[in-house]
Design a protein around this motif. Structure first.
Motif, PDB file in Angstrom:
ATOM      1  N   GLU A 183     -11.927  16.259   5.182  1.00  0.00           N
ATOM      2  CA  GLU A 183     -12.399  17.231   4.200  1.00  0.00           C
ATOM      3  C   GLU A 183     -13.120  16.516   3.063  1.00  0.00           C
ATOM      4  O   GLU A 183     -12.822  15.384   2.727  1.00  0.00           O
ATOM      5  N   GLY A 184     -14.092  17.222   2.457  1.00  0.00           N
ATOM      6  CA  GLY A 184     -14.788  16.686   1.293  1.00  0.00           C
ATOM      7  C   GLY A 184     -15.852  15.671   1.614  1.00  0.00           C
ATOM      8  O   GLY A 184     -16.240  14.884   0.751  1.00  0.00           O
ATOM      9  N   GLY A 185     -16.384  15.636   2.826  1.00  0.00           N
ATOM     10  CA  GLY A 185     -17.419  14.677   3.194  1.00  0.00           C
ATOM     11  C   GLY A 185     -16.842  13.455   3.883  1.00  0.00           C
ATOM     12  O   GLY A 185     -15.634  13.265   3.970  1.00  0.00           O
ATOM     13  N   ARG A 186     -17.732  12.607   4.378  1.00  0.00           N
ATOM     14  CA  ARG A 186     -17.314  11.439   5.137  1.00  0.00           C
ATOM     15  C   ARG A 186     -16.810  10.334   4.201  1.00  0.00           C
ATOM     16  O   ARG A 186     -17.531   9.867   3.317  1.00  0.00           O
ATOM     17  N   ALA A 187     -15.578   9.900   4.377  1.00  0.00           N
ATOM     18  CA  ALA A 187     -15.019   8.811   3.576  1.00  0.00           C
ATOM     19  C   ALA A 187     -15.509   7.480   4.117  1.00  0.00           C
ATOM     20  O   ALA A 187     -15.745   7.317   5.314  1.00  0.00           O
ATOM     21  N   SER A 188     -15.680   6.508   3.227  1.00  0.00           N
ATOM     22  CA  SER A 188     -16.128   5.185   3.653  1.00  0.00           C
ATOM     23  C   SER A 188     -15.213   4.103   3.113  1.00  0.00           C
ATOM     24  O   SER A 188     -14.504   4.310   2.118  1.00  0.00           O
ATOM     25  N   LEU A 189     -15.215   2.972   3.775  1.00  0.00           N
ATOM     26  CA  LEU A 189     -14.458   1.810   3.323  1.00  0.00           C
ATOM     27  C   LEU A 189     -15.366   1.050   2.359  1.00  0.00           C
ATOM     28  O   LEU A 189     -16.237   0.295   2.775  1.00  0.00           O
ATOM     29  N   HIS A 190     -15.184   1.276   1.072  1.00  0.00           N
ATOM     30  CA  HIS A 190     -16.138   0.798   0.077  1.00  0.00           C
ATOM     31  C   HIS A 190     -15.587  -0.331  -0.795  1.00  0.00           C
ATOM     32  O   HIS A 190     -16.274  -0.827  -1.692  1.00  0.00           O
ATOM     33  N   ALA A 191     -14.360  -0.775  -0.562  1.00  0.00           N
ATOM     34  CA  ALA A 191     -13.749  -1.814  -1.398  1.00  0.00           C
ATOM     35  C   ALA A 191     -14.401  -3.170  -1.152  1.00  0.00           C
ATOM     36  O   ALA A 191     -14.916  -3.443  -0.060  1.00  0.00           O
ATOM     37  N   LYS A 192     -14.387  -4.024  -2.189  1.00  0.00           N
ATOM     38  CA  LYS A 192     -14.864  -5.400  -2.080  1.00  0.00           C
ATOM     39  C   LYS A 192     -13.790  -6.320  -2.659  1.00  0.00           C
ATOM     40  O   LYS A 192     -13.502  -6.270  -3.859  1.00  0.00           O
ATOM     41  N   LEU A 193     -13.226  -7.152  -1.812  1.00  0.00           N
ATOM     42  CA  LEU A 193     -12.105  -8.003  -2.214  1.00  0.00           C
ATOM     43  C   LEU A 193     -12.085  -9.262  -1.370  1.00  0.00           C
ATOM     44  O   LEU A 193     -12.328  -9.222  -0.168  1.00  0.00           O
ATOM     45  N   ILE A 194     -11.801 -10.386  -2.023  1.00  0.00           N
ATOM     46  CA  ILE A 194     -11.464 -11.621  -1.319  1.00  0.00           C
ATOM     47  C   ILE A 194     -10.193 -12.151  -1.974  1.00  0.00           C
ATOM     48  O   ILE A 194     -10.190 -12.447  -3.175  1.00  0.00           O
ATOM     49  N   ALA A 195      -9.112 -12.248  -1.208  1.00  0.00           N
ATOM     50  CA  ALA A 195      -7.814 -12.658  -1.755  1.00  0.00           C
ATOM     51  C   ALA A 195      -7.341 -13.916  -1.048  1.00  0.00           C
ATOM     52  O   ALA A 195      -7.210 -13.938   0.181  1.00  0.00           O
ATOM     53  N   ALA A 196      -7.094 -14.959  -1.827  1.00  0.00           N
ATOM     54  CA  ALA A 196      -6.572 -16.223  -1.303  1.00  0.00           C
ATOM     55  C   ALA A 196      -5.062 -16.231  -1.452  1.00  0.00           C
ATOM     56  O   ALA A 196      -4.540 -16.228  -2.575  1.00  0.00           O
ATOM     57  N   ASP A 197      -4.363 -16.198  -0.319  1.00  0.00           N
ATOM     58  CA  ASP A 197      -2.900 -16.148  -0.320  1.00  0.00           C
ATOM     59  C   ASP A 197      -2.449 -14.987  -1.207  1.00  0.00           C
ATOM     60  O   ASP A 197      -2.976 -13.889  -1.081  1.00  0.00           O
ATOM     61  N   ASP A 198      -1.485 -15.243  -2.102  1.00  0.00           N
ATOM     62  CA  ASP A 198      -1.021 -14.195  -3.008  1.00  0.00           C
ATOM     63  C   ASP A 198      -1.286 -14.559  -4.462  1.00  0.00           C
ATOM     64  O   ASP A 198      -0.656 -14.002  -5.359  1.00  0.00           O
ATOM     65  N   HIS A 199      -2.231 -15.484  -4.709  1.00  0.00           N
ATOM     66  CA  HIS A 199      -2.370 -15.992  -6.073  1.00  0.00           C
ATOM     67  C   HIS A 199      -3.740 -15.792  -6.705  1.00  0.00           C
ATOM     68  O   HIS A 199      -3.852 -15.718  -7.931  1.00  0.00           O
ATOM     69  N   THR A 200      -4.808 -15.723  -5.928  1.00  0.00           N
ATOM     70  CA  THR A 200      -6.159 -15.633  -6.491  1.00  0.00           C
ATOM     71  C   THR A 200      -6.952 -14.584  -5.740  1.00  0.00           C
ATOM     72  O   THR A 200      -6.905 -14.534  -4.516  1.00  0.00           O
ATOM     73  N   ALA A 201      -7.703 -13.766  -6.495  1.00  0.00           N
ATOM     74  CA  ALA A 201      -8.504 -12.725  -5.845  1.00  0.00           C
ATOM     75  C   ALA A 201      -9.791 -12.499  -6.612  1.00  0.00           C
ATOM     76  O   ALA A 201      -9.828 -12.569  -7.846  1.00  0.00           O
ATOM     77  N   PHE A 202     -10.845 -12.230  -5.866  1.00  0.00           N
ATOM     78  CA  PHE A 202     -12.119 -11.811  -6.443  1.00  0.00           C
ATOM     79  C   PHE A 202     -12.301 -10.327  -6.168  1.00  0.00           C
ATOM     80  O   PHE A 202     -12.201  -9.877  -5.027  1.00  0.00           O
ATOM     81  N   LEU A 203     -12.561  -9.569  -7.222  1.00  0.00           N
ATOM     82  CA  LEU A 203     -12.851  -8.143  -7.123  1.00  0.00           C
ATOM     83  C   LEU A 203     -14.197  -7.895  -7.780  1.00  0.00           C
ATOM     84  O   LEU A 203     -14.441  -8.374  -8.896  1.00  0.00           O
ATOM     85  N   GLY A 204     -15.065  -7.151  -7.125  1.00  0.00           N
ATOM     86  CA  GLY A 204     -16.361  -6.906  -7.744  1.00  0.00           C
ATOM     87  C   GLY A 204     -17.147  -5.816  -7.065  1.00  0.00           C
ATOM     88  O   GLY A 204     -16.692  -5.190  -6.109  1.00  0.00           O
TER      89      GLY A 204
END
Length: 272
Positions: free
Chosen positions: A205-226
């Motif tokens: 419902e509400g149109g086609r959903a897309s996978l739009h996230a951008k993430l690179i996560a190293a282990d459980d300590h460092t992540a890039f979000l943008g």
């Protein structure tokens, strides 16, 4: 008659000294702080001459108000610690402050046009640094991916040193996504587990959903979000912004979120 207890809201003399030492650890530059530690270590008691030695210990870096606060708190502490104990406590406070600051540091990242407001840290450079920080597992999430040979080279190096790679991408239209082509082709023969969001598991419902996230996560300590996709244009020329998180608590929750989405029994993502 027994003396009334000190109210919880009023710091005890020892707590006052602890607060001043924590402030010194946060505000004094490292070399300046080490000079004060040497003075304290050579001072058995909070004698009047100690404050003067603190103020001359680091030329050009006078902190008269901090020196007075330290001497006042040290003299008031009961029992009064000797100088080496105060020096050790300041050193410990500095280590704790540095560790906490590093663990929660957030760096801004930009691509495209730059200004003096943000020190230049280009997206492609930061992505390479985050990939190199991984020792056990790397999660890469992007809407689109193409023309990224430098990123693929870094991912291959990570795989070669034993890092498990999970790459989550938007699907082409024939598989329920919105892309015109399969984004996996950008990675060639990379040894990784590729994941997608099947059409049967997307909202209808509400149109086609897309996978739009951008993430690179190293282990459980460092992540890039943008905002940048893994594309040559996004990593170099587009106006893109992002952040690097080095807070294990926050990064751990992000990683747990995607690991839950990848759960073969209950998650919405499926391995390709």
């Amino acid at each position: 008659m027994t003396a009334p207890p000190v109210p919880a809201s009023e710091p005890t003399p020892v707590a006052g000294l602890s607060a001043v030492l924590a402030r010194l650890a946060a505000e004094l530059p490292s070399a300046h702080r080490q000079a004060w530690i040497r003075v304290l270590h050579a001072s058995p008691v909070p004698a009047p001459g100690v404050e003067a030695r603190l103020l001359t210990a680091w030329p050009g870096g006078t902190r008269a108000e901090l020196a007075r606060a330290l001497m006042r708190a040290w003299s008031s502490a009961l029992p009064t610690p000797d100088g080496p104990a105060v020096a050790l406590a300041l050193q410990a406070a500095a280590v704790a402050h540095t560790t906490a600051t590093e663990a929660r540091r957030v760096d801004l990242v930009v691509s495209g046009p730059t200004t003096a407001a943000v020190p230049v840290r280009y997206t492609a450079q930061v992505i390479a640094e985050v990939i190199r920080a991984a020792r056990r597992r790397l999660i890469v999430v992007s809407f689109a991916a193409y023309q990224i040979p430098e990123v693929v080279t870094e991912l291959r190096a990570a795989a070669d040193r034993g890092v498990r790679l999970d790459v989550v991408l938007e699907s082409p239209r024939e598989d329920g996504g919105v892309l015109r082509q399969d984004a996996r082709t950008a990675f060639g023969t990379l040894a990784a587990d590729f994941w997608h969001w099947p059409a049967t598991r997307r909202p209808t419902e509400g149109g086609r959903a897309s996978l739009h996230a951008k993430l690179i996560a190293a282990d459980d300590h460092t992540a890039f979000l943008g905002s940048a996709n893994l594309t040559g244009q996004a990593l170099t020329h587009n106006l893109e912004v992002g952040v690097v998180l080095r807070n294990p608590e926050v990064v751990g929750r992000l990683v747990a979120h995607f690991r839950t989405l990848m759960n073969q029994e209950h998650g919405i993502l499926r391995r390709l």
